[in-house]
Design an enzyme around this catalytic site. Sequence first.
Site, PDB file in Angstrom:
ATOM      1  N   ARG A 184       0.789  -1.246   0.000  1.00  0.00           N
ATOM      2  CA  ARG A 184       0.000   0.000   0.000  1.00  0.00           C
ATOM      3  C   ARG A 184       0.819   1.293   0.000  1.00  0.00           C
ATOM      4  O   ARG A 184       0.299   2.337  -0.390  1.00  0.00           O
ATOM      5  CB  ARG A 184      -0.969   0.025   1.194  1.00  0.00           C
ATOM      6  CG  ARG A 184      -1.920  -1.155   1.278  1.00  0.00           C
ATOM      7  CD  ARG A 184      -2.791  -1.272   0.065  1.00  0.00           C
ATOM      8  NE  ARG A 184      -3.851  -2.290   0.212  1.00  0.00           N
ATOM      9  CZ  ARG A 184      -4.446  -2.874  -0.786  1.00  0.00           C
ATOM     10  NH1 ARG A 184      -4.097  -2.588  -2.038  1.00  0.00           N
ATOM     11  NH2 ARG A 184      -5.394  -3.772  -0.586  1.00  0.00           N
ATOM     12  N   ASP A 244      -1.393  -5.547 -11.708  1.00  0.00           N
ATOM     13  CA  ASP A 244      -2.247  -6.262 -10.768  1.00  0.00           C
ATOM     14  C   ASP A 244      -3.247  -5.331 -10.083  1.00  0.00           C
ATOM     15  O   ASP A 244      -2.921  -4.210  -9.710  1.00  0.00           O
ATOM     16  CB  ASP A 244      -1.428  -6.972  -9.696  1.00  0.00           C
ATOM     17  CG  ASP A 244      -2.325  -7.769  -8.775  1.00  0.00           C
ATOM     18  OD1 ASP A 244      -2.979  -8.705  -9.262  1.00  0.00           O
ATOM     19  OD2 ASP A 244      -2.409  -7.432  -7.589  1.00  0.00           O
ATOM     20  N   ASP A 256      -1.681 -13.017  -1.793  1.00  0.00           N
ATOM     21  CA  ASP A 256      -2.455 -11.848  -2.220  1.00  0.00           C
ATOM     22  C   ASP A 256      -2.883 -11.027  -0.999  1.00  0.00           C
ATOM     23  O   ASP A 256      -4.029 -10.589  -0.888  1.00  0.00           O
ATOM     24  CB  ASP A 256      -3.666 -12.249  -3.067  1.00  0.00           C
ATOM     25  CG  ASP A 256      -4.351 -11.048  -3.729  1.00  0.00           C
ATOM     26  OD1 ASP A 256      -3.761  -9.943  -3.719  1.00  0.00           O
ATOM     27  OD2 ASP A 256      -5.472 -11.216  -4.240  1.00  0.00           O
TER      28      ASP A 256
END
Length: 425
Positions: free
Chosen positions: A63, A151, A304
């Site tokens: 992030r 992605d 993930d």
Amino acid sequence: MKKFIQNIQLLNDKNELKEGSILIENGRIIEVNSKTIPQVDEIIDGQGYFVSAGFIDVHVHLREPGGEQKETIKTGTDAAAKGGYTTICAMPNTRPVPDTVENLNHVNQLIKENAKIRVLPYASITIREAGKERTDLAALKEHGAFAFTDDGVGVQQAGMMFEAMKDAAKLNMPVVAHCEDNTLIYAGVMHEGAKNKELGLKGIPAIAESVHIARDVLLAEAAGAHYHVCHVSTKESVRVIRDAKKAGIRVTAEVSPHHLLLCEDDIPGNDANWKMNPPLRAKEDLQALIEGLEDGTLDFIATDHAPHTAEEKGSGMEQAPFGIVGLETAFPLLYTHFVKTGKWTLTQLIDWLTQKPADVFGLPYGRLNMGESADLVFIDFTKEQNIDTGQFVSKGKNTPFQDWTCTGWPVMTMFEGNVIWQEEK
């Protein structure tokens, strides 16, 4: 500096646990199973714990930059270390996106300043991951890109993907794909099946994923590229990948723990901690994923890890973002439900978390070999406890596995010969 780790359990070639030892010098393994205790600066008692090479996760969302309220490089790598991971690959759906040398260098600097473990950054295929203009792949490789991916979104234009694959092939770099045809999503928030109808929520059909994979394997064949599929979730996708491998196309693929453990039937209601992309599919999809992993169609396991704030995830399936966290729970969940039950051997699970991802991406990690980095995870197979988000070190608490009872927890992690996380006594 020399360190000697003794009184540990190691796996041998026959999938047997045997007492062993590891000798480390200057952060690297120099001997495994020494016959005598050598002259060293420090002796570490492994207390009978099982020791594996540190886990590798090629699919992690840290992030930062831009989403620090969800996760930071520091908290994300803290979570990875606690989960036994020593090498992770950071997805590029940050703000800004690492789509230029300047932006990638910024990410590299943040990693250098804040990462507790090895973080390899992806660069994007297209500018801002918008799918309209390609990035300079050669320049991004030169400045440390691990691989190329958009992605979080699928590259919608076949021509865009084909040109990127041709460029990546010249650079001997992988193209990694989130596979989803946007024209087939229909504003869905979970799998299109029985459960979405029961809950009155819009569904995402399985073909949204498999159609993109079918397109891309043919593009990869024509381009001569290494094409890697993220988080496979459907039986049709497994079939396409299996057929492509049989045809000699250079395609590899990963599967996530939640898609191996859960299906749409498990979703308790309109709870966004069960919302991820791709979504939890039907029971027959789950079974196809397990079979695909076991027969080598799917190459390894990747979490993930996708943290979000409690506020975001508290807004229900229709409004909340996709994604769940996974770094701190992956091993105990998989060990408990597959190894302890006898479905898999311990060797299989360890390989899917270490050697297999290393082999696919040509990484010099994931093995307890002489000369390799001393990246180690110590696991207590006798430890049983419930998953408790209150104990997570990740900022993200968004998991469907709260209160699941698991056995086999990491208790210490070493990176380059140094202890970077240890369970509090």
